[in-house]
Design a protein around this motif. Structure first.
Motif, short mmCIF file in Angstrom:
data_model
loop_
_atom_site.label_atom_id
_atom_site.label_comp_id
_atom_site.label_asym_id
_atom_site.label_seq_id
_atom_site.Cartn_x
_atom_site.Cartn_y
_atom_site.Cartn_z
N HIS A 126 23.29 4.12 37.70
CA HIS A 126 24.33 5.04 37.24
C HIS A 126 25.46 4.96 38.25
O HIS A 126 25.34 5.45 39.37
CB HIS A 126 23.75 6.46 37.15
CG HIS A 126 24.65 7.45 36.51
ND1 HIS A 126 24.68 8.76 36.90
CD2 HIS A 126 25.53 7.33 35.49
CE1 HIS A 126 25.56 9.42 36.15
NE2 HIS A 126 26.08 8.57 35.29
N GLY A 186 35.79 13.70 25.88
CA GLY A 186 35.31 13.97 27.23
C GLY A 186 33.94 14.62 27.31
O GLY A 186 33.42 14.83 28.39
N ARG A 190 30.02 3.87 38.87
CA ARG A 190 31.32 3.44 38.38
C ARG A 190 31.42 1.94 38.63
O ARG A 190 30.98 1.45 39.67
CB ARG A 190 32.44 4.17 39.11
CG ARG A 190 32.53 5.62 38.74
CD ARG A 190 33.64 6.28 39.54
NE ARG A 190 33.88 7.62 39.04
CZ ARG A 190 34.38 8.59 39.78
NH1 ARG A 190 34.70 8.39 41.05
NH2 ARG A 190 34.59 9.78 39.26
N GLU A 248 24.53 10.96 30.00
CA GLU A 248 25.67 10.15 30.45
C GLU A 248 26.97 10.75 29.92
O GLU A 248 27.00 11.30 28.82
CB GLU A 248 25.52 8.71 29.94
CG GLU A 248 26.65 7.79 30.39
CD GLU A 248 26.51 6.39 29.84
OE1 GLU A 248 26.08 5.50 30.59
OE2 GLU A 248 26.81 6.20 28.64
N ASN A 249 28.01 10.65 30.72
CA ASN A 249 29.35 11.05 30.29
C ASN A 249 30.31 9.95 30.72
O ASN A 249 30.84 9.97 31.83
CB ASN A 249 29.75 12.39 30.91
CG ASN A 249 31.05 12.91 30.33
OD1 ASN A 249 31.82 12.16 29.74
ND2 ASN A 249 31.30 14.19 30.50
N SER A 304 33.30 9.36 30.14
CA SER A 304 34.69 9.74 30.44
C SER A 304 34.89 9.99 31.94
O SER A 304 36.02 9.99 32.42
CB SER A 304 35.10 10.99 29.64
OG SER A 304 34.38 12.12 30.09
N THR A 305 33.82 10.16 32.71
CA THR A 305 33.91 10.33 34.15
C THR A 305 33.99 9.00 34.88
O THR A 305 34.23 8.96 36.08
CB THR A 305 32.68 11.09 34.70
OG1 THR A 305 31.51 10.29 34.48
CG2 THR A 305 32.52 12.44 34.03
N GLY A 306 33.75 7.91 34.16
CA GLY A 306 33.71 6.59 34.77
C GLY A 306 32.31 6.18 35.15
O GLY A 306 32.04 5.00 35.39
N TYR A 307 31.40 7.13 35.25
CA TYR A 307 30.01 6.83 35.60
C TYR A 307 29.24 6.48 34.33
O TYR A 307 29.20 7.27 33.39
CB TYR A 307 29.33 8.02 36.27
CG TYR A 307 29.81 8.25 37.68
CD1 TYR A 307 29.29 7.51 38.74
CD2 TYR A 307 30.78 9.20 37.95
CE1 TYR A 307 29.72 7.71 40.03
CE2 TYR A 307 31.22 9.42 39.25
CZ TYR A 307 30.69 8.67 40.29
OH TYR A 307 31.12 8.87 41.57
N GLY A 338 29.90 14.92 27.19
CA GLY A 338 28.81 14.03 27.56
C GLY A 338 27.87 13.78 26.40
O GLY A 338 28.08 14.26 25.28
#
Length: 138
Positions: A116, A93, A118, A57-58, A60-63, A95
């Motif tokens: 998964h 930022g 946004r 998961e990351n 910072s991407t919104g996902y 993941g």
């Protein structure tokens, strides 16, 4: 002919054992799954046992990975750990990995669904689900 009958009996026994819905556990009480290792059609657990689901998961991407709806027979713990490069501080930022820990609290049957996506979008990139039956005996 007798050898053929014995061979068929052994193969039938192995086939029936393979149809069992009990999954192997790490320590006798923890079932571990990922996106690559799908849950069986019906996972059978006992009260006190744990199902762990780990995914990259990351945020910072919104996902983000999240449980789709509140669960009735499980306690849910979510743990996020950012990937770390040796001898470096956490990087903005970067993941990591999200770990869901579902602990069976009481008997029953429930569908665990994790997506998964946004938060502001309707469609998920990926989904994972596992139907679980929890028994009261240990």
């Amino acid at each position: 002919m007798k050898a053929l009958a014995i061979c068929c009996a052994v193969l039938s026994g192995l086939w029936l054992a393979g149809c069992s819905s009990m999954s192997p556990t790490v320590d006798g009480k923890t079932h571990v799954y990922s996106l690559k290792q799908q849950c069986p059609n019906l996972l059978e657990m006992n009260v006190g046992q744990t199902l762990m689901f780990a995914v990259p998961e990351n945020p910072s991407t919104g996902y983000i990975w999240q449980v789709v709806k509140p669960l009735q027979i499980f306690k849910v713990d979510e743990i996020y750990q950012q990937d770390q490069v040796k001898s470096q501080k956490p990087i903005l930022g970067a993941g990591g990995e999200k770990l869901f820990r579902f602990t069976a609290l009481k008997p029953g049957e429930e569908l665990i669904r994790v997506k998964h996506a946004r938060s502001w979008e309707k469609n998920a990139l990926e989904e994972w689900s596992c139907r679980v039956r929890v028994s009261s005996f240990l």
